[in-house]
Enzyme design. Sequence first.
Site, mmCIF file in Angstrom:
data_model
loop_
_atom_site.group_PDB
_atom_site.id
_atom_site.type_symbol
_atom_site.label_atom_id
_atom_site.label_comp_id
_atom_site.label_asym_id
_atom_site.label_seq_id
_atom_site.Cartn_x
_atom_site.Cartn_y
_atom_site.Cartn_z
ATOM 1 N N GLU A 115 21.322 51.177 64.797
ATOM 2 C CA GLU A 115 21.719 51.958 65.973
ATOM 3 C C GLU A 115 20.857 51.636 67.187
ATOM 4 O O GLU A 115 20.751 52.452 68.115
ATOM 5 C CB GLU A 115 21.665 53.468 65.666
ATOM 6 C CG GLU A 115 22.497 53.927 64.486
ATOM 7 C CD GLU A 115 24.008 53.769 64.678
ATOM 8 O OE1 GLU A 115 24.444 53.333 65.765
ATOM 9 O OE2 GLU A 115 24.738 54.079 63.720
ATOM 10 N N HIS A 139 17.794 60.167 65.332
ATOM 11 C CA HIS A 139 19.132 60.327 64.753
ATOM 12 C C HIS A 139 18.991 60.775 63.301
ATOM 13 O O HIS A 139 18.323 60.116 62.510
ATOM 14 C CB HIS A 139 19.891 59.003 64.826
ATOM 15 C CG HIS A 139 21.158 58.971 64.026
ATOM 16 N ND1 HIS A 139 22.175 59.897 64.198
ATOM 17 C CD2 HIS A 139 21.593 58.134 63.054
ATOM 18 C CE1 HIS A 139 23.162 59.624 63.360
ATOM 19 N NE2 HIS A 139 22.833 58.567 62.658
ATOM 20 N N HIS A 141 21.078 62.782 59.785
ATOM 21 C CA HIS A 141 22.337 63.197 59.171
ATOM 22 C C HIS A 141 22.227 64.672 58.788
ATOM 23 O O HIS A 141 22.043 65.028 57.628
ATOM 24 C CB HIS A 141 22.654 62.297 57.972
ATOM 25 C CG HIS A 141 22.981 60.885 58.373
ATOM 26 N ND1 HIS A 141 23.253 59.889 57.468
ATOM 27 C CD2 HIS A 141 23.099 60.322 59.602
ATOM 28 C CE1 HIS A 141 23.515 58.754 58.121
ATOM 29 N NE2 HIS A 141 23.425 58.984 59.411
ATOM 30 N N GLU A 169 16.983 82.136 69.955
ATOM 31 C CA GLU A 169 16.125 81.123 70.588
ATOM 32 C C GLU A 169 16.914 79.900 71.076
ATOM 33 O O GLU A 169 16.423 79.149 71.919
ATOM 34 C CB GLU A 169 15.034 80.669 69.612
ATOM 35 C CG GLU A 169 15.578 79.916 68.425
ATOM 36 C CD GLU A 169 14.481 79.252 67.568
ATOM 37 O OE1 GLU A 169 14.750 78.965 66.407
ATOM 38 O OE2 GLU A 169 13.385 79.041 68.086
ATOM 39 N N HIS A 210 29.290 62.600 61.146
ATOM 40 C CA HIS A 210 28.215 61.612 60.948
ATOM 41 C C HIS A 210 26.817 62.211 61.086
ATOM 42 O O HIS A 210 26.020 62.129 60.152
ATOM 43 C CB HIS A 210 28.421 60.445 61.934
ATOM 44 C CG HIS A 210 27.433 59.336 61.782
ATOM 45 N ND1 HIS A 210 27.762 58.013 61.936
ATOM 46 C CD2 HIS A 210 26.104 59.345 61.483
ATOM 47 C CE1 HIS A 210 26.693 57.264 61.720
ATOM 48 N NE2 HIS A 210 25.676 58.057 61.453
#
Length: 280
Positions: A115, A139, A141, A169, A210
């Site tokens: 990525e 990133h 999952h 919050e 994803h």
Amino acid sequence: MYVLDAEFVKSFIRMADDGWNQGWHERNGGNLSYRMKVEEVDSVKENFSKNKWQPIGVKVSGLAGEFFLVTGSGKYFRNVAIKPEDSICIIELDSEGVNYRIVWGLVNGGRPTSELPTHLMNHEIKKKATGGKHRVIYHAHTTNIIALTFVLPLEDKVFTRELWEMATECPVVFPQGVGVVPWMVPGGKDIAVATAELMKKYDLAIWAHHGTFASGEDFDLTFGLMHTVEKSAEILVKMLSMRPDKLQTITPDNFRDLAKDFRVTLPEEFLYEKDIWGGK
Ligand code: 2HA
Ligand code: ZN
């Protein structure tokens, strides 16, 4: 100084391990990158070797000449703390921001994260938007956020509002909201462009079915942001598992009161009257 003795490298490794322990990084899932400070580059550059330039796949001229610490493609977060030299690397970008080369790490071969285009395009946007403050792109999952992308409309305003409502919050931690990218093929330029567009406005972008991207100033803030939004999603999944609607919730006026006291700006576009769930 040896690379693994540097404070920013230790923090990077700890964050990767924290993510693994949250259950967000099955197999080789997820990736992490850090835009290094000039003094950090200087402190470890005696370890650098110059490898072949490779195309990034996108042009990031705003990052020309910068160095990044990144996880490796196909590498497991589980292994970052156990064998960092095999799992992560430092890359240098060329003077045009179109090629990179590995200068340290990935001792058994390999490439930076698949990525990389999304990471670097996000870094470029965030560097500009924050006057250089943001340095971390993450990133993960995130299980519960992914689950929600099957049952909520894939709209920024729906995800933002529902996630804000699940924990008081949240609007304070991500007042700009959350962006949503529809399902796209990962790893390429198109998803990088779509994500970077959302990162102009938000610090969080959800990839349908994803995972999630987060941007922040340092490792604590970026991990904390991911942790907060995923926890909120977990509460929503639990709530929806108990019953399909809410008996009560945080209302638009409650959010407006909160915004005043906590001195945050909550865009009115997210404080709409609902036509689902009996208005809640
Ligand atoms: O496998 O998470 O998006 C790494 C990824 C790709
Ligand atoms: Zn992924």
